[in-house]
Scaffold this motif. Structure first.
Motif, mmCIF file in Angstrom:
data_model
loop_
_atom_site.group_PDB
_atom_site.id
_atom_site.type_symbol
_atom_site.label_atom_id
_atom_site.label_comp_id
_atom_site.label_asym_id
_atom_site.label_seq_id
_atom_site.Cartn_x
_atom_site.Cartn_y
_atom_site.Cartn_z
ATOM 1 N N PHE A 38 6.106 12.769 -0.490
ATOM 2 C CA PHE A 38 5.278 11.861 0.393
ATOM 3 C C PHE A 38 5.988 11.634 1.695
ATOM 4 C CE2 PHE A 38 4.155 7.560 2.314
ATOM 5 C CZ PHE A 38 2.756 7.738 2.101
ATOM 6 N N LEU A 39 5.379 11.803 2.839
ATOM 7 C CA LEU A 39 5.720 11.707 3.960
ATOM 8 C C LEU A 39 4.891 10.563 5.050
ATOM 9 C CD1 LEU A 39 7.631 12.366 6.264
ATOM 10 C CD2 LEU A 39 6.125 14.586 6.986
ATOM 11 N N ARG A 43 4.240 6.075 -5.092
ATOM 12 C CA ARG A 43 4.253 6.290 -6.462
ATOM 13 C C ARG A 43 2.877 7.356 -6.949
ATOM 14 N NH1 ARG A 43 5.631 0.007 -7.889
ATOM 15 N NH2 ARG A 43 7.647 0.258 -7.443
ATOM 16 N N HIS A 44 2.060 7.140 -6.166
ATOM 17 C CA HIS A 44 0.560 7.996 -6.775
ATOM 18 C C HIS A 44 1.079 9.376 -6.501
ATOM 19 C CE1 HIS A 44 -3.219 10.024 -6.005
ATOM 20 N NE2 HIS A 44 -3.603 9.167 -6.844
ATOM 21 N N HIS A 86 0.796 -1.251 -0.010
ATOM 22 C CA HIS A 86 0.067 -0.021 0.118
ATOM 23 C C HIS A 86 0.747 1.240 -0.136
ATOM 24 C CE1 HIS A 86 -3.459 2.622 0.956
ATOM 25 N NE2 HIS A 86 -2.477 3.255 1.905
ATOM 26 N N VAL A 87 2.076 1.391 0.902
ATOM 27 C CA VAL A 87 2.824 2.544 0.997
ATOM 28 C C VAL A 87 3.364 2.826 -0.288
ATOM 29 C CG1 VAL A 87 4.732 1.516 1.976
ATOM 30 C CG2 VAL A 87 3.939 3.927 2.618
ATOM 31 N N TRP A 128 11.511 -6.192 8.204
ATOM 32 C CA TRP A 128 10.328 -5.620 7.391
ATOM 33 C C TRP A 128 10.656 -3.807 7.308
ATOM 34 C CZ3 TRP A 128 6.605 -1.765 8.557
ATOM 35 C CH2 TRP A 128 5.667 -1.605 7.750
ATOM 36 N N LEU A 129 11.018 -3.310 8.355
ATOM 37 C CA LEU A 129 11.537 -1.881 8.247
ATOM 38 C C LEU A 129 13.016 -1.698 7.373
ATOM 39 C CD1 LEU A 129 11.078 -0.359 11.781
ATOM 40 C CD2 LEU A 129 9.768 0.163 9.508
ATOM 41 N N ASP A 130 13.632 -2.872 7.488
ATOM 42 C CA ASP A 130 14.907 -2.913 6.567
ATOM 43 C C ASP A 130 14.392 -2.717 5.002
ATOM 44 O OD1 ASP A 130 16.967 -2.952 8.520
ATOM 45 O OD2 ASP A 130 16.923 -5.298 8.244
ATOM 46 N N ALA A 131 13.659 -3.243 4.644
ATOM 47 C CA ALA A 131 12.830 -3.280 3.289
ATOM 48 C C ALA A 131 12.204 -2.199 3.090
ATOM 49 C CB ALA A 131 11.990 -4.615 3.173
ATOM 50 N N LEU A 132 11.492 -1.477 4.236
ATOM 51 C CA LEU A 132 10.766 -0.308 3.726
ATOM 52 C C LEU A 132 11.542 0.935 3.591
ATOM 53 C CD1 LEU A 132 7.530 0.412 3.751
ATOM 54 C CD2 LEU A 132 7.948 1.158 6.032
ATOM 55 N N ILE A 133 12.617 1.160 4.466
ATOM 56 C CA ILE A 133 13.591 2.132 4.510
ATOM 57 C C ILE A 133 14.522 2.025 3.625
ATOM 58 C CG2 ILE A 133 14.729 3.824 6.140
ATOM 59 C CD1 ILE A 133 12.853 2.868 8.365
ATOM 60 N N THR A 134 14.759 2.851 2.589
ATOM 61 C CA THR A 134 16.018 2.614 1.636
ATOM 62 C C THR A 134 16.248 4.043 1.166
ATOM 63 O OG1 THR A 134 14.943 2.426 -0.480
ATOM 64 C CG2 THR A 134 15.153 0.277 0.827
#
Length: 293
Positions: A176-177, A167-168, A161-162, A210-216
């Protein structure tokens, strides 16, 4: 808008209790342009008078009495507001999030005066996986890992979703924040009792991964950690029990996760541990100034 854009995120842990502790005065004097709230925990018709001061309010209370509830407060009416309770044909909710659609866990707004989308998230706290559940060490009865599995499913759906939300926003020329209470501490510096927390919900290896993958560097940047790379904390949550707050033995679980261009404009990040000597909640506001226009 001229000058810095000041954005705060706070798990308020009940708007009525927070007002008794001075939230209204903090809101009126802190000079924020945007405030995101989690766990407002109040039906619309029971909100305190002037609950949000003179701010414009986008609020999803959810349908569970006394639980959850997310809001975004802005100086000007938002250009657009999106919640999970109202289906969006352009961005259908991932299947693993549909059971949460009416819980009041996510809201996002397009700001009217700057090209920015701001989201407020309250991610489920979760629980221990079944193999770590020991009735002698648990305050609640073992649940076979059900809360843990529910949180992991939420996280899997939210990652999709995020990405779509980011991207939207980009397609519309907006940064985006994502702000809010993610109920996960990411790194060793994000928990005071590191060794004791390794088998605690909110600091489990699979949650941190999961946060490792989200935060890049190319997607979402942890703004506070970028500005304070070697600092323990700054923590944003402390237990009400014992002397955890007095001794600053907390967790950093409240975030500003920004697209890279927005993150590069961040100039300062502070945690308002108390206001006039009082705690507003078991969390504290995370306040970031962005030099963004």
């Amino acid at each position: 808008m001229s000058g810095p854009l000041r954005i705060a995120a706070l798990n308020i842990n009940g708007i009525r209790a927070a007002h008794r502790r001075g939230f209204g005065d903090w809101l009126a004097t802190r000079g924020c342009d945007v405030v995101t709230l989690q766990e407002v925990r109040c039906p619309v018709d029971a909100l305190p008078e002037d609950a949000f001061g003179d701010y414009e309010v986008a609020y999803d209370a959810g349908e569970i009495p006394g639980r959850n509830g997310v809001a975004v407060l802005t100086r000007e009416p938002a250009a657009a507001v999106r919640t999970w309770a109202v289906p969006d044909p352009e961005r259908p909710l991932p299947r693993k999030l549909r059971r949460h659609a009416t819980e009041g866990r996510y809201i996002e707004v397009d700001l009217a005066d700057v090209p920015l989308t701001v989201a407020s998230l309250y991610l489920p706290k979760g629980g221990l996986p079944e193999h770590l559940q020991d009735p002698k060490r648990m305050r609640e009865a073992p649940d076979g890992g059900a809360k843990h599995l529910r949180k992991m499913a939420f996280m899997a759906g939210f990652a999709r979703h995020v990405t779509a939300a980011r991207r939207h926003a980009a397609a519309a020329g907006r940064e985006f924040l994502l702000t809010g209470d993610l109920n996960i501490a990411h790194q060793r510096l994000d928990v005071a009792a590191y060794k004791r927390s390794n088998q605690t919900e909110g600091f489990l290896p699979e949650e941190r991964a999961w946060l490792d993958a989200l935060i890049t560097p190319r997607t979402l940047v942890d703004v506070v950690r970028e500005l304070h790379p070697d600092v323990a904390g700054p923590y944003s949550w402390w237990s009400w029990l014992g002397r955890a707050y007095d001794e600053d033995r907390g967790w950093r679980i409240d975030y500003h996760l920004a697209t890279p261009r927005l993150a590069r404009t961040a100039r300062s990040a502070v945690v308002d541990r108390h206001h006039l000597g009082m705690r507003l909640s078991d969390h504290a506001p995370v306040v970031v100034d962005y030099d963004f226009s």
